[in-house]
Design a protein around this motif. Sequence first.
Motif, PDB file in Angstrom:
ATOM      1  N   ASP A  17       7.827 -35.965  12.095  1.00  0.00           N
ATOM      2  CA  ASP A  17       9.032 -36.782  11.911  1.00  0.00           C
ATOM      3  C   ASP A  17      10.292 -35.989  12.228  1.00  0.00           C
ATOM      4  O   ASP A  17      11.256 -36.524  12.791  1.00  0.00           O
ATOM      5  N   VAL A  18      10.279 -34.717  11.884  1.00  0.00           N
ATOM      6  CA  VAL A  18      11.428 -33.858  12.163  1.00  0.00           C
ATOM      7  C   VAL A  18      11.570 -33.635  13.664  1.00  0.00           C
ATOM      8  O   VAL A  18      12.679 -33.692  14.219  1.00  0.00           O
ATOM      9  N   LEU A  19      10.454 -33.397  14.333  1.00  0.00           N
ATOM     10  CA  LEU A  19      10.511 -33.173  15.774  1.00  0.00           C
ATOM     11  C   LEU A  19      11.005 -34.420  16.515  1.00  0.00           C
ATOM     12  O   LEU A  19      11.811 -34.322  17.450  1.00  0.00           O
ATOM     13  N   PHE A  20      10.535 -35.577  16.090  1.00  0.00           N
ATOM     14  CA  PHE A  20      11.000 -36.815  16.718  1.00  0.00           C
ATOM     15  C   PHE A  20      12.488 -37.035  16.459  1.00  0.00           C
ATOM     16  O   PHE A  20      13.227 -37.482  17.337  1.00  0.00           O
ATOM     17  N   ALA A  22      14.768 -34.705  15.877  1.00  0.00           N
ATOM     18  CA  ALA A  22      15.513 -33.744  16.695  1.00  0.00           C
ATOM     19  C   ALA A  22      15.518 -34.172  18.156  1.00  0.00           C
ATOM     20  O   ALA A  22      16.528 -34.040  18.853  1.00  0.00           O
ATOM     21  N   GLN A  23      14.378 -34.701  18.623  1.00  0.00           N
ATOM     22  CA  GLN A  23      14.302 -35.173  20.002  1.00  0.00           C
ATOM     23  C   GLN A  23      15.300 -36.299  20.259  1.00  0.00           C
ATOM     24  O   GLN A  23      16.002 -36.309  21.275  1.00  0.00           O
ATOM     25  N   SER A  24      15.395 -37.214  19.313  1.00  0.00           N
ATOM     26  CA  SER A  24      16.289 -38.363  19.494  1.00  0.00           C
ATOM     27  C   SER A  24      17.752 -37.959  19.476  1.00  0.00           C
ATOM     28  O   SER A  24      18.607 -38.642  20.046  1.00  0.00           O
ATOM     29  N   GLU A  25      18.057 -36.823  18.824  1.00  0.00           N
ATOM     30  CA  GLU A  25      19.443 -36.377  18.717  1.00  0.00           C
ATOM     31  C   GLU A  25      19.773 -35.235  19.668  1.00  0.00           C
ATOM     32  O   GLU A  25      20.891 -34.717  19.642  1.00  0.00           O
ATOM     33  N   LEU A  26      18.813 -34.869  20.497  1.00  0.00           N
ATOM     34  CA  LEU A  26      18.982 -33.654  21.293  1.00  0.00           C
ATOM     35  C   LEU A  26      20.164 -33.731  22.250  1.00  0.00           C
ATOM     36  O   LEU A  26      20.925 -32.770  22.393  1.00  0.00           O
ATOM     37  N   ALA A 247      16.333 -26.853   9.936  1.00  0.00           N
ATOM     38  CA  ALA A 247      15.984 -26.629   8.541  1.00  0.00           C
ATOM     39  C   ALA A 247      16.500 -27.771   7.676  1.00  0.00           C
ATOM     40  O   ALA A 247      15.797 -28.259   6.771  1.00  0.00           O
ATOM     41  N   GLY A 248      17.709 -28.225   7.971  1.00  0.00           N
ATOM     42  CA  GLY A 248      18.268 -29.355   7.241  1.00  0.00           C
ATOM     43  C   GLY A 248      17.423 -30.610   7.392  1.00  0.00           C
ATOM     44  O   GLY A 248      17.228 -31.370   6.431  1.00  0.00           O
ATOM     45  N   LEU A 249      16.902 -30.836   8.605  1.00  0.00           N
ATOM     46  CA  LEU A 249      16.020 -31.992   8.816  1.00  0.00           C
ATOM     47  C   LEU A 249      14.722 -31.845   8.018  1.00  0.00           C
ATOM     48  O   LEU A 249      14.193 -32.830   7.491  1.00  0.00           O
ATOM     49  N   VAL A 250      14.199 -30.617   7.942  1.00  0.00           N
ATOM     50  CA  VAL A 250      12.990 -30.386   7.143  1.00  0.00           C
ATOM     51  C   VAL A 250      13.280 -30.653   5.666  1.00  0.00           C
ATOM     52  O   VAL A 250      12.455 -31.268   4.963  1.00  0.00           O
ATOM     53  N   PHE A 251      14.449 -30.244   5.184  1.00  0.00           N
ATOM     54  CA  PHE A 251      14.794 -30.499   3.788  1.00  0.00           C
ATOM     55  C   PHE A 251      14.864 -32.000   3.517  1.00  0.00           C
ATOM     56  O   PHE A 251      14.393 -32.475   2.477  1.00  0.00           O
ATOM     57  N   GLU A 252      15.435 -32.749   4.458  1.00  0.00           N
ATOM     58  CA  GLU A 252      15.479 -34.211   4.308  1.00  0.00           C
ATOM     59  C   GLU A 252      14.066 -34.787   4.298  1.00  0.00           C
ATOM     60  O   GLU A 252      13.764 -35.707   3.515  1.00  0.00           O
TER      61      GLU A 252
END
Length: 360
Positions: A17-20, A22-26, A247-252
């Motif tokens: 979910d984090v990778l997706f 980040a991909q969408s916001e890249l 890291a912030g996305l992982v925390f979320e």
Amino acid sequence: MTRKYNFSAGPAALPEDVLFRAQSELLDWQGQGLSVMEMSHRSPEYVSVAKKAESDLRELMNIPDNYQVLFMQGGATSQFSMIPMNLMGNNVSADYINTGDWSSKAIKEAKRYIQVNVAGSSEDSNFTAVPAQDELQLDSNAAYVHYTPNETIRGVEFDYIPETGDVPLVADMSSNILSGPIDVSRFGMIYAGAQKNIGPAGLTVVIIRDDLLQAPVDKTPTLFSYKAIADADSMLNTPPTFGWYLAGLVFEWLQAQGGVPAMDKLNDLKASKLYSYIDNSDFYTNPVDIAVRSRMNVPFILAKPELDKLFLTEATSAGLLNLAGHRSVGGMRASIYNAVPEAAVDALIEFMQDFAVTHG
């Protein structure tokens, strides 16, 4: 594209979910028309990313207000030098507990700056155990006590937090941070390389009590001063912005899963499944004392070591990646951090069963 199961000890698996996300916001972060990687770290937009990441980590770990959270570079290994530089003060010695490769490396580096007292060691058991509290030879005048709660290479995890009295306890939690609840107030300092349970390599998180933010020893580089970094809100120089953002996305993501208590239950389940299979097999063994087996890093040995290479080749073909043990110890190792799903452990056990039937 088919995702495979990644059992790497680090850099390790990240949540899909984090990778997706980040991909969408890249290419375009929240309509700003640029990537987080391209932002000034001092821009209001990026500062909001950084502040939220810190706030979420504080919530996840229940970090008291009298602790600073630093987002740094250099990996956890750089902390091996920075800790004595910053914490020795007027003291001449520090206590270290040696339970494996990473604590051994920390000891070796600390000896360049401070007298090291090895207060406890499990070297005589080939690092398959940890010394008990009553076996520790602690010095009440030590600058600090350092230990590694989870040793990634040999798969040993402390089943207790050392009692150190008034001496600050320093913990290298690189491989078990956020895997289960801890009482941060029992530590003077916690540090962790991000590349196992937090995010990508290149970021290091330091959680340090305010009273330990003192002037470091003379001639310490400014960028190695915890106080200077804390005073600058971790932006004394350009920080690893993309790693901090991830890291912030992982925390979320962790919050969405139910936080650290939910991870604690999942990690118990994953580890118990894998250890149970190994213990009931006559083809695989785990050398670690049962009481201190790591939930994050599970080493195992084949009954026929000559089959190691074939095991790894067939595992890779089956979509099970990075199962080789560390080069210093050999054998196999499955790292099952927070982002490794239960399905990955189930798939590994199924493969191990089939391999044992075919080659046993």
